[in-house]
Design a protein around this motif. Structure first.
Motif, PDB file in Angstrom:
ATOM      1  N   THR A 148     -20.801  16.149  27.321  1.00  0.00           N
ATOM      2  CA  THR A 148     -21.262  14.865  27.349  1.00  0.00           C
ATOM      3  C   THR A 148     -22.492  14.305  27.768  1.00  0.00           C
ATOM      4  OG1 THR A 148     -18.909  14.281  27.337  1.00  0.00           O
ATOM      5  CG2 THR A 148     -20.460  12.589  27.669  1.00  0.00           C
ATOM      6  N   ALA A 186      -9.826   1.296  29.772  1.00  0.00           N
ATOM      7  CA  ALA A 186      -9.471   2.571  28.747  1.00  0.00           C
ATOM      8  C   ALA A 186      -9.897   3.769  29.750  1.00  0.00           C
ATOM      9  CB  ALA A 186     -10.448   2.819  27.644  1.00  0.00           C
ATOM     10  N   ALA A 201     -17.327   0.842  30.142  1.00  0.00           N
ATOM     11  CA  ALA A 201     -17.619  -0.214  29.499  1.00  0.00           C
ATOM     12  C   ALA A 201     -18.489  -1.267  30.271  1.00  0.00           C
ATOM     13  CB  ALA A 201     -16.083  -0.982  29.659  1.00  0.00           C
ATOM     14  N   PHE A 259     -10.653   6.142  37.802  1.00  0.00           N
ATOM     15  CA  PHE A 259      -9.392   5.868  37.234  1.00  0.00           C
ATOM     16  C   PHE A 259      -9.133   4.587  36.644  1.00  0.00           C
ATOM     17  CE2 PHE A 259      -8.611   5.146  41.594  1.00  0.00           C
ATOM     18  CZ  PHE A 259      -7.934   3.903  41.512  1.00  0.00           C
ATOM     19  N   ALA A 296     -14.603  15.484  34.274  1.00  0.00           N
ATOM     20  CA  ALA A 296     -14.681  16.143  33.018  1.00  0.00           C
ATOM     21  C   ALA A 296     -14.677  17.937  33.301  1.00  0.00           C
ATOM     22  CB  ALA A 296     -15.452  15.606  32.018  1.00  0.00           C
TER      23      ALA A 296
HETATM   24  P1  ADP Z   1     -12.642   6.276  34.365  1.00  0.00           P
HETATM   25  O1  ADP Z   1     -13.658   7.276  34.722  1.00  0.00           O
HETATM   26  O2  ADP Z   1     -11.981   5.211  35.623  1.00  0.00           O
HETATM   27  O3  ADP Z   1     -11.318   6.661  33.632  1.00  0.00           O
HETATM   28  P2  ADP Z   1     -14.924   5.629  32.756  1.00  0.00           P
HETATM   29  O4  ADP Z   1     -15.168   4.116  32.147  1.00  0.00           O
HETATM   30  O5  ADP Z   1     -15.773   6.029  33.814  1.00  0.00           O
HETATM   31  O6  ADP Z   1     -13.275   5.196  33.440  1.00  0.00           O
HETATM   32  O7  ADP Z   1     -14.365   6.396  31.800  1.00  0.00           O
HETATM   33  C1  ADP Z   1     -13.690   6.184  30.799  1.00  0.00           C
HETATM   34  C2  ADP Z   1     -12.984   7.443  30.257  1.00  0.00           C
HETATM   35  O8  ADP Z   1     -13.793   7.994  29.323  1.00  0.00           O
HETATM   36  C3  ADP Z   1     -12.630   8.557  31.212  1.00  0.00           C
HETATM   37  O9  ADP Z   1     -11.224   8.160  31.620  1.00  0.00           O
HETATM   38  C4  ADP Z   1     -12.557   9.813  30.331  1.00  0.00           C
HETATM   39  O10 ADP Z   1     -11.834  10.131  29.656  1.00  0.00           O
HETATM   40  C5  ADP Z   1     -13.975   9.556  29.306  1.00  0.00           C
HETATM   41  N1  ADP Z   1     -15.047  10.051  29.835  1.00  0.00           N
HETATM   42  C6  ADP Z   1     -16.025   9.432  30.452  1.00  0.00           C
HETATM   43  N2  ADP Z   1     -17.184  10.048  30.843  1.00  0.00           N
HETATM   44  C7  ADP Z   1     -16.785  11.264  30.560  1.00  0.00           C
HETATM   45  C8  ADP Z   1     -17.663  12.682  30.606  1.00  0.00           C
HETATM   46  N3  ADP Z   1     -18.788  12.997  30.974  1.00  0.00           N
HETATM   47  N4  ADP Z   1     -16.783  13.653  29.849  1.00  0.00           N
HETATM   48  C9  ADP Z   1     -15.764  13.593  29.230  1.00  0.00           C
HETATM   49  N5  ADP Z   1     -14.950  12.508  29.458  1.00  0.00           N
HETATM   50  C10 ADP Z   1     -15.488  11.312  29.878  1.00  0.00           C
END
Ligand code: ADP
Ligand code: MG
Length: 606
Positions: free
Chosen positions: A147, A81, A105, A99, A42
């Motif tokens: 976050t 997601a 989840a 990714f 992020a």
């Molecule tokens: P991934 O990292 O594989 O996409 P995650 O379950 O870890 O899957 O996170 C899901 C989504 O949540 C991420 O793709 C991102 O868009 C959002 N997200 C998670 N953690 C953060 C964070 N600390 N800051 C901003 N967005 C976040």
């Protein structure tokens, strides 16, 4: 017997999520890794980590990254997601750490989970509470941009997993490992670690690798490290490695990064071993911080969270270049270090290094005639072999020929009479006894002697401590410090004057007298490994023995050290008095005996 027929049914989302969670989240450290990676993805420039009770009670990661709006926040905890890829083609060019859209989840399915997030442009943020995968509450909230994810009571609803959590200490070790790896791979990001309210690391952003190493590894500060910089065939290796005299008993401080991602592979460890080849003992491990860069098509970066090894297209080439890079760095460095100190600490086994103590030189070549006949009867303490030696021989062997006096010989004494002939190969001590020839390994022998001495003192409660003139402070790694703290009493019982100094530092003002001149830090590190290896399984008796064996090994004379005749003599004498003179505390032989009988047979004599 027919199995009872079972109809197929589709698992509920709740069950599926819990199973999937198990793949992503093995233990607190793996949840932490996912959360830090999300923060980095992020675009955070500051990441703060809070841990309570080894991560069982709380794992919190706060960042100042992009944050999410309410919709995205709700989506982020759904399986599959993600904002990071749209279709399968994107995987090839992936430049984020995650990714798969699984982590949040998974983590929220097996914990009491709270997400607070706000985009920089929004006035209010969103707070979502989830318990065991069920959303409890969604509300608007005031919070700083970025976050914060809180994971409480991990595995509270999966008893099977909870049971498999190891001791708090072990979980903390893994947590620290995850943190260190992230901190080394992301020098631009400021990152902080707090454990049980104690600030452990607070690393500023835009750091150099050197800064991070100094902050996180004070005990391996740069005089003990050598920089590596080597490129061949578009494969670049850079970082720091320890000098051969700065090693550990385990591989806990070896870090590899491939294209900036933390990487593990048997191949990398092997290359290190080959790079150092004869410079370090087989049971010691150097400290390694190495970054390997190569064309991304030559390495498999599509790493599943549980798949820990990286795969190279040309493993052989990577191995060779890594080993060469290490040898190259040590080659010049080691040469300089040795020149500087004016001595070689790695004597070759060549004849020039074979040491013959001065006063023994005469005997080496003296072709004396022995009158008593071989083979002799097994040693009896009060038998003095009749000897008719020439005058010169008597003079030459003065002080090295010994009859072990009756009465003072333990029944186990390996000889009743002996004569030291010298040291060969820069290592082994050659001894003639009444019935044959004995080769002694001085390191193993010394280990045995120290071990019995220290053990006896501890058991009899009459430990002799030597006071240090100047108390030594020893910085330890977080992991080692935790072990030392746990076994402080045991160490004191062993004769250590040791106290906590704050942080992960200890002061030592005394240690077991019989250990002689030895580096406090190395000794303590070794003992830590012994304690950790035996800590879980065994009673304190065995623990003590293991620890003392380790201390004895660390303090025993090193193979290749040139001993004075007096030292040799003392060692042979002490070993003869040992209760179990034939092996070192780890079971390796101290003595190899060849009887005259055997020699006669081999020479074809009757
Ligand atoms: P991934 O990292 O594989 O996409 P995650 O379950 O870890 O899957 O996170 C899901 C989504 O949540 C991420 O793709 C991102 O868009 C959002 N997200 C998670 N953690 C953060 C964070 N600390 N800051 C901003 N967005 C976040
Ligand atoms: Mg992620």
């Amino acid at each position: 017997m027919a199995e009872q027929y079972r109809h197929i049914h589709v698992l509920s989302d709740n069950v599926v999520n819990k199973i999937a969670a198990g793949e992503v989240v093995e233990r607190p450290a793996s949840a932490l890794k996912e959360l830090i990676e999300n923060a980095l993805d992020a675009g955070a420039t500051q990441v703060d980590v809070d841990i309570v009770s080894g991560g069982r009670t709380l794992i919190r990661v706060s960042d100042n990254g992009t944050g999410m709006d309410r919709n995205d926040a709700l989506l982020s905890i759904e399986r599959h997601a993600t904002s990071k890829i749209r279709d399968v083609n994107d995987i090839e060019g992936i430049d984020t750490l995650g990714f798969r859209g699984e982590a949040l989840a998974a983590v929220s399915a097996v914990s009491r989970f709270r997400l607070r997030t706000r985009r920089h442009s929004d006035l209010a943020g969103t707070e979502i509470s989830v318990s065991g995968g069920k959303i409890q509450d969604v509300r608007e909230t005031g919070c700083p941009p970025g976050t914060a994810v809180e994971v409480r009571n991990l595995f509270f609803n999966v008893p099977a997993r909870r049971k498999f959590l190891r001791s708090e200490q072990t979980e903390l070790f893994h947590i620290r490992q995850v943190f260190v790896v992230c901190a080394l791979a992301h020098l631009n990001v400021g990152i902080k670690l707090t454990i049980d309210g104690r600030k452990i690391y607070s690393l500023p952003g835009k750091s150099l690798l050197e800064d991070r190493l100094r902050d996180m590894f004070p005990s391996t500060s740069s005089p003990g490290l050598k920089s590596v910089n080597y490129t061949l065939n578009n494969i670049a290796v850079s970082g720091y490695i320890s000098f051969p005299d700065n090693t550990r008993a385990d591989r806990a401080e070896q870090y590899f990064f491939v294209n900036r991602r933390p990487a593990r592979a048997a191949l990398l460890s092997r290359a290190v071993r080959d790079g150092y080849h004869s410079m370090i003992a087989r049971d010691r491990h150097p400290i390694i911080f190495l970054f390997i860069r190569l064309n991304s098509s030559l390495v498999d970066v599509n790493i599943h969270p549980t798949k820990k090894e990286v795969k190279f297209r040309n493993p052989g080439e990577v191995h060779d270049i890594l080993a060469k890079a290490i040898r190259d760095a040590l080659g010049t460095a080691e040469a300089k270090k040795i020149a500087h100190r004016g001595l070689s600490r790695f004597p070759s086994a060549g004849p020039q290094s074979g040491y013959i103590p001065g006063s023994l030189k005469g005997m080496e070549s003296s072709s004396h005639v022995r009158k008593f006949s071989y083979p002799r009867q097994p040693a009896v303490p009060d038998v003095q072999p009749e000897r008719a030696a020439s005058q010169e021989e008597k003079k030459a062997s003065e002080g090295v020929e010994k009859k072990v006096a009756a009465g003072e010989t333990p029944s186990a004494s390996p000889w009743a009479w002996y004569r030291i002939l010298g040291q060969v190969g820069g290592l082994y001590i050659v001894i003639e006894t009444e019935d044959g020839l004995v080769l002694m390994d001085p390191h193993a022998a010394h280990e045995r002697v120290l071990y019995e001495q220290l053990l006896a003192e501890v058991i009899n409660g009459e430990i002799k401590s030597q006071q240090l003139l100047i108390a030594e402070t020893v910085d330890m790694t977080l992991k080692d410090a935790m072990v030392v703290r746990q076994y402080l009493d045991l160490l004191k019982k062993m004769g250590f004057g040791i106290a906590e100094f704050g942080g992960d530092t200890f002061v030592i003002d005394a240690f077991p007298a019989c250990l002689g001149q030895v580096s406090c830090r190395n000794l303590l590190e070794d003992i830590t490994v012994a304690l950790e290896e035996s800590g879980d399984k065994t009673g304190t008796g065995h623990l003590l023995e293991m620890t003392i064996a380790r201390a004895a090994c660390r303090s025993a004379v090193k193979a290749g050290k040139q001993l004075t005749p007096e030292e040799i003599e003392q060692l042979v004498d002490q070993l003869a008095r040992a209760e179990m003179p034939y092996t070192c505390p780890h079971g390796r032989p101290t003595l190899i005996h060849t009887s005259f009988q055997e020699l006669n047979k081999r020479f074809g004599r009757k």
